[in-house]
Structures are given as C-alpha cells and as structure tokens.
Design an enzyme around this catalytic site. Structure first.
Site, mmCIF file in Angstrom:
data_model
loop_
_atom_site.group_PDB
_atom_site.id
_atom_site.type_symbol
_atom_site.label_atom_id
_atom_site.label_comp_id
_atom_site.label_asym_id
_atom_site.label_seq_id
_atom_site.Cartn_x
_atom_site.Cartn_y
_atom_site.Cartn_z
ATOM 1 N N ASP A 9 -29.685 -13.359 -0.487
ATOM 2 C CA ASP A 9 -29.614 -12.845 -1.708
ATOM 3 C C ASP A 9 -28.277 -12.737 -2.424
ATOM 4 O O ASP A 9 -27.469 -13.483 -2.029
ATOM 5 C CB ASP A 9 -29.917 -11.190 -1.562
ATOM 6 C CG ASP A 9 -30.123 -10.481 -2.697
ATOM 7 O OD1 ASP A 9 -30.681 -11.066 -3.586
ATOM 8 O OD2 ASP A 9 -29.679 -9.317 -2.640
ATOM 9 N N LEU A 10 -28.327 -12.855 -3.718
ATOM 10 C CA LEU A 10 -27.267 -12.979 -4.585
ATOM 11 C C LEU A 10 -26.243 -11.648 -4.926
ATOM 12 O O LEU A 10 -25.188 -11.725 -4.229
ATOM 13 C CB LEU A 10 -27.544 -13.475 -6.048
ATOM 14 C CG LEU A 10 -26.440 -13.817 -6.970
ATOM 15 C CD1 LEU A 10 -25.419 -14.788 -6.337
ATOM 16 C CD2 LEU A 10 -26.971 -14.390 -8.233
ATOM 17 N N ASP A 11 -26.768 -10.861 -5.425
ATOM 18 C CA ASP A 11 -25.962 -9.560 -5.814
ATOM 19 C C ASP A 11 -25.770 -8.754 -4.479
ATOM 20 O O ASP A 11 -26.766 -8.341 -3.877
ATOM 21 C CB ASP A 11 -26.852 -8.695 -6.837
ATOM 22 C CG ASP A 11 -27.049 -9.338 -8.400
ATOM 23 O OD1 ASP A 11 -25.785 -10.107 -8.589
ATOM 24 O OD2 ASP A 11 -27.779 -9.072 -9.156
ATOM 25 N N THR A 17 -22.554 -8.319 -9.241
ATOM 26 C CA THR A 17 -22.895 -8.119 -10.551
ATOM 27 C C THR A 17 -23.611 -6.843 -10.811
ATOM 28 O O THR A 17 -24.293 -6.618 -12.034
ATOM 29 C CB THR A 17 -23.570 -9.486 -11.186
ATOM 30 O OG1 THR A 17 -24.956 -9.640 -10.592
ATOM 31 C CG2 THR A 17 -22.811 -10.785 -10.917
ATOM 32 N N SER A 116 -32.786 -15.054 -4.733
ATOM 33 C CA SER A 116 -32.695 -13.885 -5.700
ATOM 34 C C SER A 116 -33.543 -13.771 -6.637
ATOM 35 O O SER A 116 -34.087 -14.704 -7.153
ATOM 36 C CB SER A 116 -31.099 -14.091 -6.331
ATOM 37 O OG SER A 116 -30.907 -13.149 -7.341
ATOM 38 N N ALA A 117 -33.779 -12.462 -6.996
ATOM 39 C CA ALA A 117 -34.493 -11.890 -8.032
ATOM 40 C C ALA A 117 -34.073 -12.199 -9.380
ATOM 41 O O ALA A 117 -34.845 -12.240 -10.387
ATOM 42 C CB ALA A 117 -34.974 -10.541 -7.854
ATOM 43 N N GLU A 170 -29.482 -9.852 3.167
ATOM 44 C CA GLU A 170 -29.650 -9.024 2.007
ATOM 45 C C GLU A 170 -28.731 -7.681 2.170
ATOM 46 O O GLU A 170 -28.403 -7.348 3.183
ATOM 47 C CB GLU A 170 -31.173 -8.576 2.185
ATOM 48 C CG GLU A 170 -32.079 -9.469 1.546
ATOM 49 C CD GLU A 170 -32.202 -9.056 -0.079
ATOM 50 O OE1 GLU A 170 -31.412 -8.532 -0.669
ATOM 51 O OE2 GLU A 170 -32.880 -9.912 -0.868
ATOM 52 N N ASP A 171 -28.553 -7.124 0.963
ATOM 53 C CA ASP A 171 -28.104 -5.727 0.870
ATOM 54 C C ASP A 171 -28.888 -4.658 0.453
ATOM 55 O O ASP A 171 -28.519 -3.610 0.674
ATOM 56 C CB ASP A 171 -26.570 -5.786 0.014
ATOM 57 C CG ASP A 171 -27.085 -5.968 -1.583
ATOM 58 O OD1 ASP A 171 -26.677 -5.151 -2.396
ATOM 59 O OD2 ASP A 171 -28.021 -6.885 -1.743
#
Length: 222
Positions: A9-11, A17, A116-117, A170-171
């Site tokens: 995932d990204l964030d 962000t 990422s979404a 993932e977070d």
C-alpha cells in the site's frame, strides 16, 4: 517455496499523505456544511476517493442531496487541492526501512508492486523518487475498492506471481482484509490489535522494523 512478489500500500506504508487527504477533504466539506475531524479521517484510510466522499456525505446526513455529476465535481475539487499539497513531498518523507527493503527485493529480483487506491500514486512515487523502484503500479480505476481483493490479485497477475507466494503490506484494516481475501500473507503496519482482528498474519509497529529476513521467516518463504 519462493517469495514471488511483495505488494505495498502507499499511504501509511511508503509515506504518509493522510494529513494532506484530511486537509483536502476538510476544505471540500466545510462549504457544504459538513465538519470532519482527524478521528473521522481515520475511517477513510485505504478506500477509494468516491467511497470516501460517500462516507463524508453520509456523515453529514447529505447522502441523498447530490447527483452523481455533483459528487464527481466535489471529488474533483478535493483532488485538485490534494494534488497541490503533494508538491511538498520529498524523498525525506519516505518511511524508515522502506528504501532498504526495496533494495533487498531488487537484489533478489523479487518484484515490488504498488497496490494503492490512490489514483495519484505515480505522482507521489515520483516526488519520493521511488517510481523506478517498483515493477508495477496498479491502476485502481474501475476496480472495487478494498476490502475487495481485486487490486492485489491484479498486482500479482501483472508480475506473473501466484498469490499464495506473495506478501502484502498494509496499514489499514480494509487493506489487510483485501490481502487475506486475495490469499496472500498479510503484513500490518500499526496497531496490533486492530490489524490482527482484520486478519494480519504479523504486525510491525512501524516500517523501521521491516526487513526481508523477518518477512521471509514469518511467511515461511525462501
């Protein structure tokens, strides 16, 4: 059994962000009479832009007051402000441990995939100077959002990997649920209780604790 890919995932995993998202959603919501706070913003983690908008409208009791065209305009206004905030990102905003983990994967020729979404993921990775470190950035457009497994399955397929030999990181609870639904080993970053309840196989309190040796041992992969 060989590890075939790691999907990120990204964030909250690569960088943070969330505050930018919060400020952009808050600016969008206030003119239409909806107040949101940081606690509510936590409920938007890991889900798509339109689903986030729907939750905000429902939070304000206004879910029936807008046409789809109006909702799309609201979402576009939010994204415009969010993108303007992204200019503040630099490589210093990459979470600790992530560059080293990406280096370890590259050395072993194990693909790193971004799942990422966020439709702004390519711009964010470019600002962080990580765009060349990922084999694939999955385009979330047209796919059901997490906790549906689609984005993880598409990411594995893009690099020819069997989901059973993939690790997802993932977070968010929805993201962990999506990883498990895809049949992958789920690594959570953050609060152990919440993420384990969502099915995380192992949880690290921060990315600083992440390393390939620990992941391979936990997932029982070579």
């Amino acid at each position: 059994m060989k590890l075939q890919a790691v999907l990120f995932d990204l964030d909250g995993v690569i960088t943070d962000t969330a505050e930018f998202h919060y400020l952009a959603w808050k600016q969008m919501a206030e003119p239409i009479g909806i107040e949101i706070d940081h606690a509510f913003n936590e409920r938007l983690k890991g889900i798509s832009r339109m689903e986030s908008l729907e939750r905000i409208l429902a939070h304000g009791g206004k879910e029936q007051q807008y046409t789809m065209e109006q909702k799309q305009r609201l979402a576009a206004d939010k994204n415009k402000h969010y993108v303007s905030l992204l200019t503040q990102l630099t490589p210093e905003h990459v979470y600790p441990g992530i560059p080293e983990l990406l280096d370890q994967l590259a050395e072993l020729q194990i693909p790193a995939v971004l799942t990422s979404a966020s439709k702004n993921a390519p711009q964010i990775l470019s600002a962080l100077r990580l765009d060349e470190r990922f084999h694939t950035i999955v385009d979330p457009d047209g796919m059901p959002g997490k906790p549906a497994p689609d984005i993880f399955l598409k990411g594995a397929g893009a690099v020819g990997a069997d989901p059973a030999y993939c690790i997802g990181v993932e977070d968010a609870q929805a993201g962990v649920e999506a990883i498990k639904a895809a049949g992958m080993f789920a690594v959570g970053i953050g609060e152990k209780g919440l993420l384990c309840a969502s099915g995380a196989d192992i949880v690290f309190e921060s990315t600083a604790k992440l390393n390939l040796t620990a992941l391979l041992k936990a997932a029982k992969l070579d």
